[in-house]
Enzyme design. Sequence first.
Site, PDB file in Angstrom:
ATOM      1  N   ASP A 118       2.765   2.085   4.280  1.00 57.09           N
ATOM      2  CA  ASP A 118       1.973   2.955   4.981  1.00 57.09           C
ATOM      3  C   ASP A 118       2.241   4.420   5.059  1.00 57.09           C
ATOM      4  O   ASP A 118       3.422   4.825   5.130  1.00 57.09           O
ATOM      5  CB  ASP A 118       1.610   2.179   6.295  1.00 57.09           C
ATOM      6  CG  ASP A 118       0.003   2.681   6.738  1.00 57.09           C
ATOM      7  OD1 ASP A 118      -0.743   3.182   5.827  1.00 57.09           O
ATOM      8  OD2 ASP A 118      -0.155   2.466   7.877  1.00 57.09           O
ATOM      9  N   HIS A 127      -0.385   9.245  -2.888  1.00 56.64           N
ATOM     10  CA  HIS A 127      -0.191   7.830  -3.467  1.00 56.64           C
ATOM     11  C   HIS A 127       0.719   7.850  -4.725  1.00 56.64           C
ATOM     12  O   HIS A 127       1.617   6.702  -4.709  1.00 56.64           O
ATOM     13  CB  HIS A 127      -1.362   7.214  -3.831  1.00 56.64           C
ATOM     14  CG  HIS A 127      -2.352   6.843  -2.738  1.00 56.64           C
ATOM     15  ND1 HIS A 127      -2.217   6.192  -1.624  1.00 56.64           N
ATOM     16  CD2 HIS A 127      -3.592   7.247  -2.511  1.00 56.64           C
ATOM     17  CE1 HIS A 127      -2.744   5.899  -1.046  1.00 56.64           C
ATOM     18  NE2 HIS A 127      -4.068   6.583  -1.279  1.00 56.64           N
ATOM     19  N   LEU A 154      17.442  -8.650  -8.480  1.00 53.50           N
ATOM     20  CA  LEU A 154      16.398  -8.508  -7.405  1.00 53.50           C
ATOM     21  C   LEU A 154      15.010  -9.016  -7.820  1.00 53.50           C
ATOM     22  O   LEU A 154      14.755  -8.756  -8.939  1.00 53.50           O
ATOM     23  CB  LEU A 154      16.492  -7.135  -6.683  1.00 53.50           C
ATOM     24  CG  LEU A 154      15.407  -6.803  -5.553  1.00 53.50           C
ATOM     25  CD1 LEU A 154      16.179  -6.394  -4.383  1.00 53.50           C
ATOM     26  CD2 LEU A 154      14.195  -5.850  -5.880  1.00 53.50           C
TER      27      LEU A 154
HETATM   28  C1  IPE Z   1      -2.125  -1.919   5.052  1.00 50.49           C
HETATM   29  O1  IPE Z   1      -2.302  -0.324   5.175  1.00 50.49           O
HETATM   30  C2  IPE Z   1      -2.238  -2.108   3.399  1.00 50.49           C
HETATM   31  C3  IPE Z   1      -1.274  -1.447   2.767  1.00 50.49           C
HETATM   32  C4  IPE Z   1      -0.281  -0.774   2.872  1.00 50.49           C
HETATM   33  C5  IPE Z   1      -1.421  -1.623   1.225  1.00 50.49           C
HETATM   34  P1  IPE Z   1      -3.723   0.327   5.423  1.00 50.49           P
HETATM   35  O2  IPE Z   1      -3.626   1.729   5.798  1.00 50.49           O
HETATM   36  O3  IPE Z   1      -4.734   0.003   4.783  1.00 50.49           O
HETATM   37  O4  IPE Z   1      -3.926  -0.575   7.034  1.00 50.49           O
HETATM   38  P2  IPE Z   1      -4.843  -0.111   8.135  1.00 50.49           P
HETATM   39  O5  IPE Z   1      -6.113  -0.097   7.770  1.00 50.49           O
HETATM   40  O6  IPE Z   1      -4.336   1.019   8.793  1.00 50.49           O
HETATM   41  O7  IPE Z   1      -4.601  -1.475   9.044  1.00 50.49           O
HETATM   42  C1  IPE Z   2      -0.627   3.240   2.241  1.00 54.72           C
HETATM   43  O1  IPE Z   2      -1.028   4.463   2.541  1.00 54.72           O
HETATM   44  C2  IPE Z   2      -1.207   3.116   0.874  1.00 54.72           C
HETATM   45  C3  IPE Z   2      -2.187   2.112   0.737  1.00 54.72           C
HETATM   46  C4  IPE Z   2      -2.784   1.545   1.786  1.00 54.72           C
HETATM   47  C5  IPE Z   2      -2.818   2.052  -0.513  1.00 54.72           C
HETATM   48  P1  IPE Z   2      -2.450   4.937   3.291  1.00 54.72           P
HETATM   49  O2  IPE Z   2      -3.381   5.330   2.209  1.00 54.72           O
HETATM   50  O3  IPE Z   2      -2.882   3.919   4.178  1.00 54.72           O
HETATM   51  O4  IPE Z   2      -2.103   6.309   3.823  1.00 54.72           O
HETATM   52  P2  IPE Z   2      -2.677   6.673   5.480  1.00 54.72           P
HETATM   53  O5  IPE Z   2      -2.424   5.453   6.314  1.00 54.72           O
HETATM   54  O6  IPE Z   2      -4.074   7.111   5.333  1.00 54.72           O
HETATM   55  O7  IPE Z   2      -1.658   7.860   5.931  1.00 54.72           O
HETATM   56 MG    MG Z   3      -2.797   3.570   6.083  1.00 54.70          MG
END
Ligand code: IPE
Ligand code: IPE
Ligand code: MG
Length: 248
Positions: A21, A38, A137
């Site tokens: 995240d 990303h 792994l």
């Molecule tokens: C969880 O992250 C999903 C992934 C890391 C793929 P999100 O950023 O989507 O989660 P929420 O919305 O903060 O719960």
């Molecule tokens: C995690 O990073 C990747 C995915 C969920 C695809 P986020 O896109 O959720 O990044 P934040 O949480 O908005 O910073």
């Molecule tokens: Mg996120």
Amino acid sequence: MDKIDKLKQKTMPSHIAIILDGNGRWAKKRGRSRSYGHRQGALNVKHIVEVCKKLGVSVLSVYAFSTENWKRPKNEVDFLMNLPKSFEERYSEKELDEKVKLKDVRVVFSGRRDRFNAYNVDLIERIEKNTAHNEALTLNICVDYGSRDEIVHATKVLAQKVKNDELAVSDIDAGLFEKQLYTKDLPPVDLLIRTSGEIRLSNYLLWQNAYAEFYFTKTHWPAFKEKQLIKAIEDYQKRNRKFGEIKE
Ligand code: IPE
Ligand code: IPE
Ligand code: MG
């Protein structure tokens, strides 16, 4: 003795799962686009895979796209879905080898496949097939993955078998149920890490995390490196895992 050798003297987690995240927030802090975050986040997977190999971790699961992430703006979803292809287009063979391709890693995917385009379905199948015999792994990439979806799917498979008289209701137990999950070949999660400060599971491996130790860090995923992983494992090694028993 270096930090890694020291960690290896104690029990290592066999299966580490990471909720990747904070790509967006990491990029925003640097005045860059979410897409840039990303891309850097995706490239960081290889870095952490290499550290896990050195540590002797057997399985690394990463949450890359959830069943809920389709709710994001179309341009972001499109960017994420095109990320594998964009790597192939952007990088030379040599760069792909250095930055993206994993060595001696068995790659498996967990999640739905019916909502991906043909290119990605083919890519997933190709990668799984070509890496099936690798041993250093197992990397379990969770894309269009949602735990509730996985559990409902498993329930339907078992219900259908009962309906077809292939199975008796009394045969259903946790072991058989587990065999219907995407992760059927993998051990349970020992250590669950979530980067970027949120303290929630967001529908990730609810069954498989039943007895996992949880570690939350404010570090955003693209900045989560060897040092941060070592810190998480040091913390894990201090936990007293009891599994319901009484252990001093
Ligand atoms: C969880 O992250 C999903 C992934 C890391 C793929 P999100 O950023 O989507 O989660 P929420 O919305 O903060 O719960
Ligand atoms: C995690 O990073 C990747 C995915 C969920 C695809 P986020 O896109 O959720 O990044 P934040 O949480 O908005 O910073
Ligand atoms: Mg996120």
